[in-house]
Motif scaffolding. Sequence first.
Motif, short mmCIF file in Angstrom:
data_model
loop_
_atom_site.label_atom_id
_atom_site.label_comp_id
_atom_site.label_asym_id
_atom_site.label_seq_id
_atom_site.Cartn_x
_atom_site.Cartn_y
_atom_site.Cartn_z
N MET A 52 0.81 -1.20 0.00
CA MET A 52 0.00 0.00 0.00
C MET A 52 0.85 1.26 0.00
O MET A 52 2.00 1.29 0.44
CB MET A 52 -0.91 0.01 1.23
N ASN A 53 0.27 2.33 -0.49
CA ASN A 53 0.91 3.63 -0.52
C ASN A 53 1.04 4.17 0.90
O ASN A 53 0.05 4.30 1.62
CB ASN A 53 0.04 4.59 -1.36
N ASN A 90 1.88 7.12 1.77
CA ASN A 90 1.75 8.57 1.80
C ASN A 90 0.90 8.98 2.99
O ASN A 90 -0.27 8.66 3.08
CB ASN A 90 1.08 9.04 0.50
N VAL A 112 -2.71 10.59 2.67
CA VAL A 112 -3.89 9.82 2.27
C VAL A 112 -4.55 9.25 3.51
O VAL A 112 -3.97 8.39 4.19
CB VAL A 112 -3.54 8.70 1.28
N ASP A 147 -8.04 5.20 1.56
CA ASP A 147 -7.58 4.67 0.28
C ASP A 147 -8.46 3.47 -0.08
O ASP A 147 -8.40 2.42 0.58
CB ASP A 147 -6.11 4.26 0.39
N LYS A 183 -9.54 0.67 -2.84
CA LYS A 183 -8.95 -0.01 -3.99
C LYS A 183 -9.90 -1.08 -4.54
O LYS A 183 -10.21 -2.05 -3.85
CB LYS A 183 -7.62 -0.67 -3.60
N ASP A 198 -12.25 2.95 -7.11
CA ASP A 198 -10.91 3.38 -6.70
C ASP A 198 -10.99 4.85 -6.31
O ASP A 198 -11.34 5.69 -7.15
CB ASP A 198 -9.90 3.19 -7.83
N GLN A 254 -9.15 7.87 -3.46
CA GLN A 254 -8.32 8.29 -2.35
C GLN A 254 -8.84 9.61 -1.80
O GLN A 254 -9.17 10.52 -2.55
CB GLN A 254 -6.85 8.47 -2.78
N ASN A 306 -7.62 12.61 0.69
CA ASN A 306 -6.47 13.17 1.38
C ASN A 306 -6.89 13.92 2.64
O ASN A 306 -8.02 14.42 2.74
CB ASN A 306 -5.71 14.12 0.46
N TYR A 354 -8.17 1.14 3.11
CA TYR A 354 -7.18 1.51 4.11
C TYR A 354 -7.61 2.81 4.77
O TYR A 354 -8.02 3.75 4.09
CB TYR A 354 -5.80 1.69 3.47
N ASN A 387 -3.52 4.46 6.47
CA ASN A 387 -2.49 3.47 6.09
C ASN A 387 -2.71 2.08 6.67
O ASN A 387 -1.88 1.18 6.45
CB ASN A 387 -1.09 3.95 6.47
#
Length: 314
Positions: free
Chosen positions: A11-12, A14, A17, A20, A22, A38, A40, A42, A76, A79
């Motif tokens: 997973m990203n 970042n 975020v 998330d 997916k 999909d 995201q 922020n 997510y 994260n």
Amino acid sequence: MNADFSNGEVMNKNAQVIIDIKNLRKNFGSLEVLKGIDLQINKGEKVAIIGPSGSGKSTCLRCINQMETSSFGEIYFENDLITDCDPYLHDGIIRLSKTFNRLMNSGLDENCAIEKIKKERLLKKGEGRAFKLAKKEFEKNNKIDVNVARRKIGMVFQHFNLFNNLTVLQNLTLAPVLLKIKTKEDAEEKAVELLKRIGLEDKANVYPSTLSGGQKQRVAIIRALAMEPDVMLFDEPTSALDPEMVGEVLELMKDLANEGMTMVVVTHEMGFAREVASRIVFMNEGIIAEENNPEEFFTNPKNERLKEFLSKVL
């Protein structure tokens, strides 16, 4: 055993975020309501989700905190995985399945075998011990208890969902005290502070049945805020209100937006979406058909179904 989670499957990380999503899919029996979302979100974003009835907007929102259990895909939060691992998103796990080995033995190359499995959704129960252990390993390293995440995700519904047998103050303090996030005294202090914010401090000891619809919804919003969430989800929060009560609820939501709260709002209020949202998502027939900033979204829509929708609602 170490599964290979290469090719972008990890997973990203970042930190910006906060949510998330997916390839989110949701089936109700044979009816596929979400067909691969999909998205995201922020930190600090205000995302409005609009679309015709039955497009999957509310289902998508409810899947974010798993009030609706997703059928496939992964979500997510900050994260951390809050759904089950979806092997279709991880080539390394697919490679450990019996189906993959069977296709390889039939003469397909590795990439073709993986794509065939994903496209035709060929994975079944009984894909072997290595496959099962790889899924468990991924969840061990990434997944958290969804109830932990829910403490940071405020949710406001169409129909308030206040406890009618509890006073307004008890409604506001129940969750923080029950979950041992705050002491009773601290929770009550916070509740009174929030009631003052919306001008309803004199309603602390009354029951929800004595409140107007707009007052109930504002109490429902500050009940979510009493948990000090990192993100707020709104599921058509004004749809059950009389027209004259809509404004007071939208003003509170605007205040939250101006204070930097991360918000995801399913709404039919186009004016609110245009004024407050940093991004607008249009859903149709279980997919995201278009998303853009408000100016481009309303003045220069690309999708034909969106053009038709806007022509009817604006």
